[in-house]
Design a protein around this motif. Structure first.
Motif, PDB file in Angstrom:
ATOM      1  N   GLY A 219      40.066  40.157  -3.476  1.00 13.88           N
ATOM      2  CA  GLY A 219      41.187  41.068  -3.276  1.00 13.88           C
ATOM      3  C   GLY A 219      41.264  42.181  -4.294  1.00 13.88           C
ATOM      4  N   ASN A 220      40.468  42.108  -5.373  1.00 14.96           N
ATOM      5  CA  ASN A 220      40.469  43.149  -6.401  1.00 14.96           C
ATOM      6  C   ASN A 220      39.403  44.214  -6.164  1.00 14.96           C
ATOM      7  OD1 ASN A 220      42.519  41.802  -7.923  1.00 14.96           O
ATOM      8  ND2 ASN A 220      40.978  40.406  -8.741  1.00 14.96           N
ATOM      9  N   ASP A 221      38.567  44.023  -5.159  1.00 16.96           N
ATOM     10  CA  ASP A 221      37.490  44.977  -4.875  1.00 16.96           C
ATOM     11  C   ASP A 221      38.083  46.307  -4.397  1.00 16.96           C
ATOM     12  OD1 ASP A 221      35.427  46.481  -3.680  1.00 16.96           O
ATOM     13  OD2 ASP A 221      34.293  44.681  -3.191  1.00 16.96           O
ATOM     14  N   PRO A 222      37.880  47.414  -5.139  1.00 19.70           N
ATOM     15  CA  PRO A 222      38.475  48.699  -4.752  1.00 19.70           C
ATOM     16  C   PRO A 222      37.988  49.217  -3.403  1.00 19.70           C
ATOM     17  CG  PRO A 222      36.912  48.985  -6.561  1.00 19.70           C
ATOM     18  CD  PRO A 222      37.140  47.520  -6.409  1.00 19.70           C
ATOM     19  N   GLU A 223      36.733  48.942  -3.049  1.00 18.19           N
ATOM     20  CA  GLU A 223      36.221  49.390  -1.750  1.00 18.19           C
ATOM     21  C   GLU A 223      36.885  48.609  -0.621  1.00 18.19           C
ATOM     22  OE1 GLU A 223      34.194  51.940  -1.022  1.00 18.19           O
ATOM     23  OE2 GLU A 223      34.466  52.424  -3.146  1.00 18.19           O
ATOM     24  N   TRP A 224      37.066  47.320  -0.824  1.00 19.44           N
ATOM     25  CA  TRP A 224      37.768  46.502   0.167  1.00 19.44           C
ATOM     26  C   TRP A 224      39.213  46.954   0.300  1.00 19.44           C
ATOM     27  CZ3 TRP A 224      41.987  43.175  -0.334  1.00 19.44           C
ATOM     28  CH2 TRP A 224      42.238  42.349   0.770  1.00 19.44           C
ATOM     29  N   GLN A 225      39.864  47.235  -0.838  1.00 15.16           N
ATOM     30  CA  GLN A 225      41.248  47.698  -0.812  1.00 15.16           C
ATOM     31  C   GLN A 225      41.372  49.024  -0.072  1.00 15.16           C
ATOM     32  OE1 GLN A 225      42.287  47.830  -4.968  1.00 15.16           O
ATOM     33  NE2 GLN A 225      42.845  45.650  -5.054  1.00 15.16           N
ATOM     34  N   LYS A 226      40.396  49.894  -0.287  1.00 11.97           N
ATOM     35  CA  LYS A 226      40.405  51.197   0.370  1.00 11.97           C
ATOM     36  C   LYS A 226      40.319  51.044   1.883  1.00 11.97           C
ATOM     37  CE  LYS A 226      37.782  55.544   0.581  1.00 11.97           C
ATOM     38  NZ  LYS A 226      36.596  56.276   0.036  1.00 11.97           N
TER      39      LYS A 226
ATOM     40  N   ARG B 111      43.577  49.581   3.273  1.00  8.58           N
ATOM     41  CA  ARG B 111      44.677  50.550   3.329  1.00  8.58           C
ATOM     42  C   ARG B 111      44.584  51.436   4.564  1.00  8.58           C
ATOM     43  NH1 ARG B 111      44.059  50.833  -2.411  1.00  8.58           N
ATOM     44  NH2 ARG B 111      42.638  52.605  -2.166  1.00  8.58           N
ATOM     45  N   MET B 112      43.389  51.687   5.030  1.00  6.81           N
ATOM     46  CA  MET B 112      43.201  52.527   6.210  1.00  6.81           C
ATOM     47  C   MET B 112      43.882  51.911   7.431  1.00  6.81           C
ATOM     48  SD  MET B 112      39.180  53.562   5.806  1.00  6.81           S
ATOM     49  CE  MET B 112      39.137  54.242   7.478  1.00  6.81           C
ATOM     50  N   TYR B 113      43.953  50.582   7.451  1.00  8.31           N
ATOM     51  CA  TYR B 113      44.541  49.893   8.601  1.00  8.31           C
ATOM     52  C   TYR B 113      45.954  49.414   8.326  1.00  8.31           C
ATOM     53  CZ  TYR B 113      39.866  50.078  10.507  1.00  8.31           C
ATOM     54  OH  TYR B 113      38.658  50.529  10.989  1.00  8.31           O
ATOM     55  N   ASP B 114      46.368  49.429   7.050  1.00 12.84           N
ATOM     56  CA  ASP B 114      47.729  49.042   6.716  1.00 12.84           C
ATOM     57  C   ASP B 114      48.755  49.923   7.413  1.00 12.84           C
ATOM     58  OD1 ASP B 114      47.167  46.914   5.147  1.00 12.84           O
ATOM     59  OD2 ASP B 114      47.407  47.938   3.243  1.00 12.84           O
ATOM     60  N   LYS B 115      48.419  51.197   7.586  1.00 15.65           N
ATOM     61  CA  LYS B 115      49.373  52.172   8.134  1.00 15.65           C
ATOM     62  C   LYS B 115      49.840  51.797   9.533  1.00 15.65           C
ATOM     63  CE  LYS B 115      47.121  55.851   5.485  1.00 15.65           C
ATOM     64  NZ  LYS B 115      46.313  57.098   5.567  1.00 15.65           N
TER      65      LYS B 115
ATOM     66  N   PHE C 215      35.343  43.641  16.864  1.00 12.34           N
ATOM     67  CA  PHE C 215      36.446  43.064  16.107  1.00 12.34           C
ATOM     68  C   PHE C 215      36.463  43.531  14.654  1.00 12.34           C
ATOM     69  CE2 PHE C 215      35.476  39.266  19.051  1.00 12.34           C
ATOM     70  CZ  PHE C 215      36.230  39.816  20.077  1.00 12.34           C
ATOM     71  N   LEU C 216      35.512  44.345  14.249  1.00 15.14           N
ATOM     72  CA  LEU C 216      35.372  44.749  12.844  1.00 15.14           C
ATOM     73  C   LEU C 216      35.873  46.164  12.614  1.00 15.14           C
ATOM     74  CD1 LEU C 216      31.826  43.268  12.138  1.00 15.14           C
ATOM     75  CD2 LEU C 216      34.031  42.335  11.421  1.00 15.14           C
ATOM     76  N   PRO C 217      36.299  46.463  11.363  1.00 14.40           N
ATOM     77  CA  PRO C 217      36.508  45.497  10.271  1.00 14.40           C
ATOM     78  C   PRO C 217      37.728  44.630  10.564  1.00 14.40           C
ATOM     79  CG  PRO C 217      37.369  47.618   9.625  1.00 14.40           C
ATOM     80  CD  PRO C 217      36.705  47.822  10.967  1.00 14.40           C
ATOM     81  N   THR C 218      37.787  43.498   9.923  1.00 12.44           N
ATOM     82  CA  THR C 218      38.934  42.615  10.111  1.00 12.44           C
ATOM     83  C   THR C 218      39.448  42.113   8.769  1.00 12.44           C
ATOM     84  OG1 THR C 218      39.743  40.662  11.282  1.00 12.44           O
ATOM     85  CG2 THR C 218      37.516  40.516  10.359  1.00 12.44           C
TER      86      THR C 218
END
Length: 335
Positions: free
Chosen positions: A16-23, A26-30, A97-100
């Protein structure tokens, strides 16, 4: 170990700390207006190395470890270990189904992992082997071991009741409870399940014609790959709907359905619940969890993170200290 007796372990992990994963997340959080996206679902306890140490020390017979990840890997992990198979989401989850960020999608497609043995034990990354276990405690004669008990579904704050309910709905569509009990009476009421399980089952077996739910002990699950294939064949539309959700939603099914399917069909051999314990991390329960780690009191444990963890960093450090007492030596999976 003969091919038909091979048992693989599967573990899913996210950094969960990976900045690329977080980025990417966030694209799908919206557009995530209905999903489960709380921090507790993704924060790391930094204790993964003790999972590998526990497996190597207490279950050296394991055939293969399939380590499922978004793409990130711990810096300390030796990926050249012959027992280790690194599995990226894109290696086995259908592209549509990706990314998930939905654990249900990641779990429901596990049977697609290349080279996966038909007998496999599925671990969340908060489930550990903390004392010696034998293959026969997971599978016997090619049949999964499990605790059987009927139970009522709990719908509470941040609970998995909705997934549980969706799973049991499908069980009731495909199975007749009265017929299942008739065929598997000895398994349902086997003393191996433990008296608490028998009390639960007795109380709920004769009241309703349908399954009210199953006891779930939140420990590693013993699965047959063929179970996944069978249920996907019958409920593909339902599973596709779940897998299209980027985050967990209340309408989802999850991998518990496979467990319940094996129980309802009688494709299991009773096992004592004393093999392990799940600790739902709260301030008042944490000391007993630490003691269980240090002493290896149980063969399997789960440290289930909750929203009631008041001092996460302090408790994380205490858990690492306890694991270090039980498993101080590096495994061959560490550089």
């Amino acid at each position: 170990m003969m091919d038909k007796e091979k048992i693989d372990f599967v573990i899913i992990w996210v950094d969960g700390n990976d900045p690329e994963w977080q980025k990417e997340k966030r694209m799908y959080d919206k557009s995530n207006d209905k999903g489960d996206n709380t921090d507790v679902r993704f924060r790391s306890w930094d204790n993964l190395q003790y999972w590998f140490r526990g497996v190597e020390k207490f279950a050296p017979w394991v055939n293969k470890i399939h380590f499922v990840t978004w793409g990130h890997l711990p810096e300390w992990l030796d990926t050249t270990n012959p027992k280790l198979h690194i599995v990226n989401h894109k290696d086995y989850i259908p592209e549509e189904f990706l990314p998930t960020f939905n654990a249900n999608t990641i779990e429901l497609n596990l049977h697609r992992i290349e080279g996966l043995a038909d007998q496999f034990v599925y671990f969340n990354d908060d489930m550990f082997v903390t004392n010696y276990v034998k293959p026969a405690e997971f599978f016997k004669n090619g049949i999964p071991r499990d605790v059987f008990a009927l139970n009522c579904i709990y719908f509470g704050k941040k609970s998995a009741g909705f997934f549980n309910g969706n799973d049991v709905e499908l069980i009731n569509i495909h199975f007749d409870k009265k017929e299942c009990m008739r065929k598997n009476f000895c398994k349902w009421f086997s003393p191996v399940n433990g008296w608490k399980s028998i009390v639960r089952t007795t109380a709920l077996a004769f009241i309703w014609k349908w399954f009210p739910g199953f006891y779930y002990n939140h420990l590693p699950s013993n699965f047959l790959k063929s179970t996944f294939e069978e249920v996907w064949g019958l409920e593909e539309e339902t599973f596709r709907a779940t897998c299209m959700d980027k985050f967990r939603t209340k309408s989802n099914c999850n991998q518990w359905l496979m467990k319940f399917w094996q129980l309802a069909s009688g494709n299991f051999i009773p096992r004592s619940m004393k093999i392990g314990k799940c600790f739902h991390i709260k301030d008042r329960t944490f000391p007993s969890a630490l003691e269980a780690i240090r002493t290896g009191k149980y063969k399997l444990i789960c440290l289930n993170d909750t929203i009631y963890t008041s001092d996460f960093e302090k408790q994380k450090a205490q858990a690492i200290e306890a694991f270090e007492q039980l498993l101080p030596e590096k495994s061959s999976f560490e550089k």
